[in-house]
Design a protein around this motif. Structure first.
Motif, mmCIF file in Angstrom:
data_model
loop_
_atom_site.group_PDB
_atom_site.id
_atom_site.type_symbol
_atom_site.label_atom_id
_atom_site.label_comp_id
_atom_site.label_asym_id
_atom_site.label_seq_id
_atom_site.Cartn_x
_atom_site.Cartn_y
_atom_site.Cartn_z
ATOM 1 N N ASP A 22 30.673 40.018 49.082
ATOM 2 C CA ASP A 22 30.567 41.061 48.050
ATOM 3 C C ASP A 22 29.709 40.617 46.869
ATOM 4 O O ASP A 22 29.958 40.997 45.725
ATOM 5 N N MET A 23 28.703 39.800 47.125
ATOM 6 C CA MET A 23 27.775 39.366 46.084
ATOM 7 C C MET A 23 26.667 40.407 45.983
ATOM 8 O O MET A 23 25.527 40.194 46.379
ATOM 9 N N MET A 24 27.047 41.582 45.456
ATOM 10 C CA MET A 24 26.116 42.703 45.386
ATOM 11 C C MET A 24 26.319 43.457 44.076
ATOM 12 O O MET A 24 27.388 43.390 43.454
ATOM 13 N N ALA A 25 25.287 44.178 43.693
ATOM 14 C CA ALA A 25 25.335 44.941 42.447
ATOM 15 C C ALA A 25 26.383 46.045 42.489
ATOM 16 O O ALA A 25 26.778 46.565 41.440
ATOM 17 N N THR A 26 26.845 46.422 43.683
ATOM 18 C CA THR A 26 27.896 47.430 43.790
ATOM 19 C C THR A 26 29.244 46.909 43.281
ATOM 20 O O THR A 26 30.133 47.689 42.951
ATOM 21 N N ASN A 27 29.391 45.603 43.231
ATOM 22 C CA ASN A 27 30.593 44.989 42.657
ATOM 23 C C ASN A 27 30.430 45.010 41.136
ATOM 24 O O ASN A 27 29.492 44.408 40.606
ATOM 25 N N PRO A 28 31.318 45.707 40.398
ATOM 26 C CA PRO A 28 31.161 45.810 38.943
ATOM 27 C C PRO A 28 30.977 44.466 38.251
ATOM 28 O O PRO A 28 30.338 44.379 37.197
ATOM 29 N N ARG A 29 31.521 43.410 38.857
ATOM 30 C CA ARG A 29 31.387 42.083 38.268
ATOM 31 C C ARG A 29 29.926 41.653 38.180
ATOM 32 O O ARG A 29 29.538 40.890 37.281
ATOM 33 N N TRP A 30 29.098 42.139 39.109
ATOM 34 C CA TRP A 30 27.699 41.734 39.151
ATOM 35 C C TRP A 30 26.772 42.851 38.680
ATOM 36 O O TRP A 30 25.601 42.901 39.055
ATOM 37 N N CYS A 31 27.281 43.718 37.855
ATOM 38 C CA CYS A 31 26.487 44.782 37.233
ATOM 39 C C CYS A 31 26.894 44.823 35.762
ATOM 40 O O CYS A 31 27.755 45.615 35.364
ATOM 41 N N GLN A 32 26.291 43.937 34.965
ATOM 42 C CA GLN A 32 26.757 43.716 33.599
ATOM 43 C C GLN A 32 25.589 43.542 32.625
ATOM 44 O O GLN A 32 24.472 43.200 33.025
ATOM 45 N N PRO A 33 25.857 43.730 31.318
ATOM 46 C CA PRO A 33 24.836 43.504 30.292
ATOM 47 C C PRO A 33 24.442 42.028 30.187
ATOM 48 O O PRO A 33 25.163 41.137 30.654
ATOM 49 N N VAL A 34 23.316 41.780 29.536
ATOM 50 C CA VAL A 34 22.784 40.426 29.388
ATOM 51 C C VAL A 34 23.818 39.481 28.785
ATOM 52 O O VAL A 34 24.003 38.353 29.259
ATOM 53 N N SER A 35 24.509 39.927 27.721
ATOM 54 C CA SER A 35 25.464 39.057 27.025
ATOM 55 C C SER A 35 26.596 38.613 27.954
ATOM 56 O O SER A 35 27.078 37.477 27.864
ATOM 57 N N VAL A 36 27.020 39.496 28.842
ATOM 58 C CA VAL A 36 28.087 39.144 29.785
ATOM 59 C C VAL A 36 27.578 38.096 30.765
ATOM 60 O O VAL A 36 28.290 37.140 31.105
ATOM 61 N N TRP A 37 26.332 38.262 31.227
ATOM 62 C CA TRP A 37 25.759 37.283 32.141
ATOM 63 C C TRP A 37 25.652 35.910 31.484
ATOM 64 O O TRP A 37 25.913 34.881 32.114
ATOM 65 N N LEU A 38 25.286 35.880 30.211
ATOM 66 C CA LEU A 38 25.232 34.612 29.493
ATOM 67 C C LEU A 38 26.616 33.967 29.426
ATOM 68 O O LEU A 38 26.766 32.755 29.588
ATOM 69 N N ASP A 39 27.623 34.788 29.210
ATOM 70 C CA ASP A 39 29.006 34.280 29.182
ATOM 71 C C ASP A 39 29.415 33.752 30.555
ATOM 72 O O ASP A 39 30.126 32.747 30.657
ATOM 73 N N TYR A 40 28.996 34.462 31.617
ATOM 74 C CA TYR A 40 29.306 33.999 32.972
ATOM 75 C C TYR A 40 28.807 32.561 33.176
ATOM 76 O O TYR A 40 29.553 31.661 33.567
ATOM 77 N N PHE A 41 27.525 32.358 32.930
ATOM 78 C CA PHE A 41 26.939 31.042 33.153
ATOM 79 C C PHE A 41 27.564 29.991 32.236
ATOM 80 O O PHE A 41 27.808 28.856 32.659
ATOM 81 N N LYS A 42 27.829 30.384 30.989
ATOM 82 C CA LYS A 42 28.447 29.452 30.045
ATOM 83 C C LYS A 42 29.814 29.011 30.566
ATOM 84 O O LYS A 42 30.157 27.824 30.550
ATOM 85 N N GLY A 43 30.590 29.968 31.086
ATOM 86 C CA GLY A 43 31.915 29.654 31.613
ATOM 87 C C GLY A 43 31.857 28.781 32.854
ATOM 88 O O GLY A 43 32.641 27.841 33.004
ATOM 89 N N TRP A 44 30.919 29.071 33.747
ATOM 90 C CA TRP A 44 30.790 28.271 34.971
ATOM 91 C C TRP A 44 30.417 26.826 34.643
ATOM 92 O O TRP A 44 30.906 25.898 35.279
ATOM 93 N N ILE A 45 29.556 26.669 33.663
ATOM 94 C CA ILE A 45 29.094 25.327 33.301
ATOM 95 C C ILE A 45 30.187 24.536 32.590
ATOM 96 O O ILE A 45 30.387 23.347 32.852
ATOM 97 N N GLU A 46 30.915 25.205 31.708
ATOM 98 C CA GLU A 46 31.948 24.499 30.932
ATOM 99 C C GLU A 46 33.226 24.271 31.724
ATOM 100 O O GLU A 46 33.968 23.330 31.452
ATOM 101 N N HIS A 47 33.481 25.121 32.714
ATOM 102 C CA HIS A 47 34.704 25.004 33.519
ATOM 103 C C HIS A 47 34.334 25.091 35.002
ATOM 104 O O HIS A 47 34.544 26.125 35.649
ATOM 105 N N PRO A 48 33.794 24.005 35.552
ATOM 106 C CA PRO A 48 33.260 24.036 36.927
ATOM 107 C C PRO A 48 34.340 23.995 38.010
ATOM 108 O O PRO A 48 34.505 23.010 38.713
#
Length: 608
Positions: A395-421
């Protein structure tokens, strides 16, 4: 899309392989030229300003007889032939619709061709060949007959009646029957023979076909090349040419096969996809991708050239679906960017690909805006599935609301993955670090990749976790210099050339990109950049690049063989189909990959 020359060229081959300093110098010296629909870019015999690269629009290139020889779209270049000769246009070019061109000055083009190896390789064609430049087209002179022919054609004995032969051809929807006796070709009977020699002369339907067949027909061996077929057909006015090996009929090539081959080029598929007005029409285009893969591999193209061309088709299909979605749903209420990850993101698609994608929206979108983009995502993903790019099982697709988000949310995603791997974070980061813009506003991605690469490379805990995660895919090495095959199930006694072959190198390339903050997405480009940046040792990096080339090429050749056999391409290679020489070299390649995996884990492959 408002796209600067640097962004555009950095995503085109061979510019994507040039050093950053060289690319920046190119961008500083190129000219941008806007050409209105119908206007002439240059005419036959005119002095050429340089090499033209299509950034957007459509260009028709015609010869001195005014016959169209090329129809060029985004990413194609032209004018090389004249530049390499006397600097005068060998063809004429006109904009079919409003077009934006980048012009590389003639002196700069010649300098790059002399001094930059990626440029040398890309523009190494003979000046006698037709434009456009680059490996966009596979000619009949580059492919052997065994890749063109229909194997094991339908046959009949000489005693078959005219009526039975007609019924056989009608039932099987074929235009000829090869007449054989004891597997030896004795003649050929075609629909034209049935009409002209039987019906028109009033022959009895029970007459034997040997009375109307062409006896002792001309034929070629499977080692002949496609142009041999074309020339023989033209010289002797043939519509069907049997292929015979060691006295035995093994195949047949028809004029339809030649036409199909010449239509099945990357440029042809891209052009057809760009003009498709329905999902059904797009699906017809993508159904020809297996043939394209077979033709490209048979012509000797390297794996990264083949996968790039196949990915180009997927990119155009995706952009066309985005356009159809907006035509159906109305204009987008906010800026957005559709991105691909996985093999499409890395420009490494083969004959077997699912879809991995996401949407980045501009900040400030409303709830109703988000609802629109969910509809757009569904339209495009459904369309991709209909075109053979099946839904992602994860389900790694834009149809999943998790992967259809504003820029700021995407920045938070990456920040969270990096800080809490966590394990999930490692998996998601692995996928999302391969993002590549496909359609929409590319400026939404500007900075996102740069910021995340910087943050990731600074976090040693994150990179250590990512390194550990990248080693989960092991090479299929067995004991006593053997290859470890799958032990049970449908794919028993095969090796998975994807999960245990190319994926381990994909993971290594991604790790090198993280360590060196390298912007490259394509695996081969990442390996070359890592070698240039001395992230790997000189010997280790070169060995890994060659090992990857061998494994990836073997995978594609396996897929091409299955397509040729009328089977669906897959990644499961039976080692016993390889020669001892091939198996030995393949195993050596896996040893190199495993060695570099060990070096990564021990820190010797990351010299940050």
């Amino acid at each position: 899309m408002n796209e600067d020359a640097l962004t555009f060229l950095s995503r085109q081959h061979p510019y994507d392989e040039l050093p950053v300093a060289v690319l920046n110098d190119i961008v500083a010296r190129v000219d941008k030229i806007s050409v209105a629909e119908g206007d002439t870019i240059y005419d036959l015999g005119a002095p050429l300003k340089g090499l033209y690269i299509v950034q957007s629009g459509l260009v028709s290139v015609r010869d001195k007889t005014d016959t169209q020889v090329s129809l060029l779209e985004r990413g194609n270049s032209f004018g090389e032939r004249g530049l390499l000769a006397d600097g005068m246009a060998a063809t004429k070019a006109r904009a079919v619709k409003d077009t934006l061109l980048i012009c590389l000055p003639a002196d700069l083009f010649r300098t790059l061709r002399e001094e930059q190896s990626p440029f040398q390789r890309f523009f190494a064609r003979s000046g006698a060949q037709p434009e456009p430049t680059g490996p966009q087209q596979t000619s009949l002179a580059q492919v052997t007959v065994d890749a063109l022919m229909v194997p094991d054609p339908f046959t009949c004995p000489p005693e078959t009646t005219i009526l039975d032969a007609a019924r056989e051809m009608t039932a099987r929807r074929i235009s000829c029957l090869c007449v054989t006796a004891d597997e030896t070709l004795t003649g050929i009977v075609t629909l034209r023979d049935l009409v002209g020699k039987a019906m028109a002369t009033g022959k009895d339907p029970d007459t034997e076909v040997q009375s109307i067949m062409t006896a002792g027909p001309r034929f070629l061996p499977p080692t002949a090349i496609g142009s041999d077929v074309l020339h023989m057909m033209m010289e002797y006015r043939l519509g069907h040419l049997p292929i015979v090996e060691a006295g035995r009929l093994v195949g047949i090539v028809t004029q339809t096969d030649l036409t199909r081959f010449q239509a099945t080029t990357a440029a042809g598929l891209v052009a057809d996809a760009a003009r498709a007005t329905t999902i059904k029409a797009l699906a017809e285009v993508t159904s020809r991708i297996p043939e394209l893969l077979l033709h490209l591999v048979s012509a000797g193209n390297r794996h990264d050239v083949v996968t790039r061309m196949i990915t180009d088709v997927a990119d155009v299909v995706t952009r066309r679906l985005l356009t159809l979605a907006e035509e159906t749903l109305g204009p987008a209420p906010a800026r957005y960017l559709w991105l691909a990850c996985g093999s499409q993101g890395r420009q490494e698609q083969t004959g077997v690909s699912d879809q991995d994608n996401c949407l980045i929206l501009e900040d400030g979108v409303t709830e109703s805006d988000t609802a629109y983009f969910q509809e757009l995502a569904k339209f495009v993903s459904d369309g991709l599935d209909a075109c053979g790019y099946v839904y992602c099982p994860g389900d790694m697709m834009a149809t999943n609301p998790r992967w259809c988000q504003p820029v700021s949310v995407w920045l938070d995603y990456f920040k969270g993955w990096i800080e809490h791997p966590s394990k999930e974070a490692q998996m998601l980061a692995s996928v999302m670090f391969d993002l590549r813009p496909i359609g929409g506003d590319a400026t939404l991605f500007d900075g996102l990749q740069r910021k995340t690469l910087k943050a990731a490379s600074k976090n040693s805990i994150f990179t250590a976790h990512m390194a550990s995660n990248s080693l989960t895919h092991q090479t299929p090495l067995g004991l006593l210099r053997g290859l470890a095959t799958i032990s049970s199930g449908d794919h028993r006694k095969t090796i998975d050339t994807k999960l245990n072959g190319v994926v381990p190198v994909v993971d290594l390339g991604r790790m090198y990109a993280l360590q060196g903050r390298l912007p490259e997405i394509n695996t081969r480009a990442r390996l070359k950049a890592a070698l240039a940046a001395k992230i790997t040792s000189a010997k280790g990096g070169r060995d890994l690049l060659e090992a990857y080339d061998l494994v990836a090429q073997t995978r594609l050749e396996h897929q091409a063989r299955r397509i040729k056999q009328g089977k669906a391409p897959d990644n499961y290679l039976p080692p016993d189909t390889l020669s001892d020489f091939e198996r030995s070299h393949l195993r050596d390649a896996f040893v190199v990959i495993k060695t570099m995996q060990s070096a990564l884990m021990q820190g010797r492959g990351l010299l940050g």
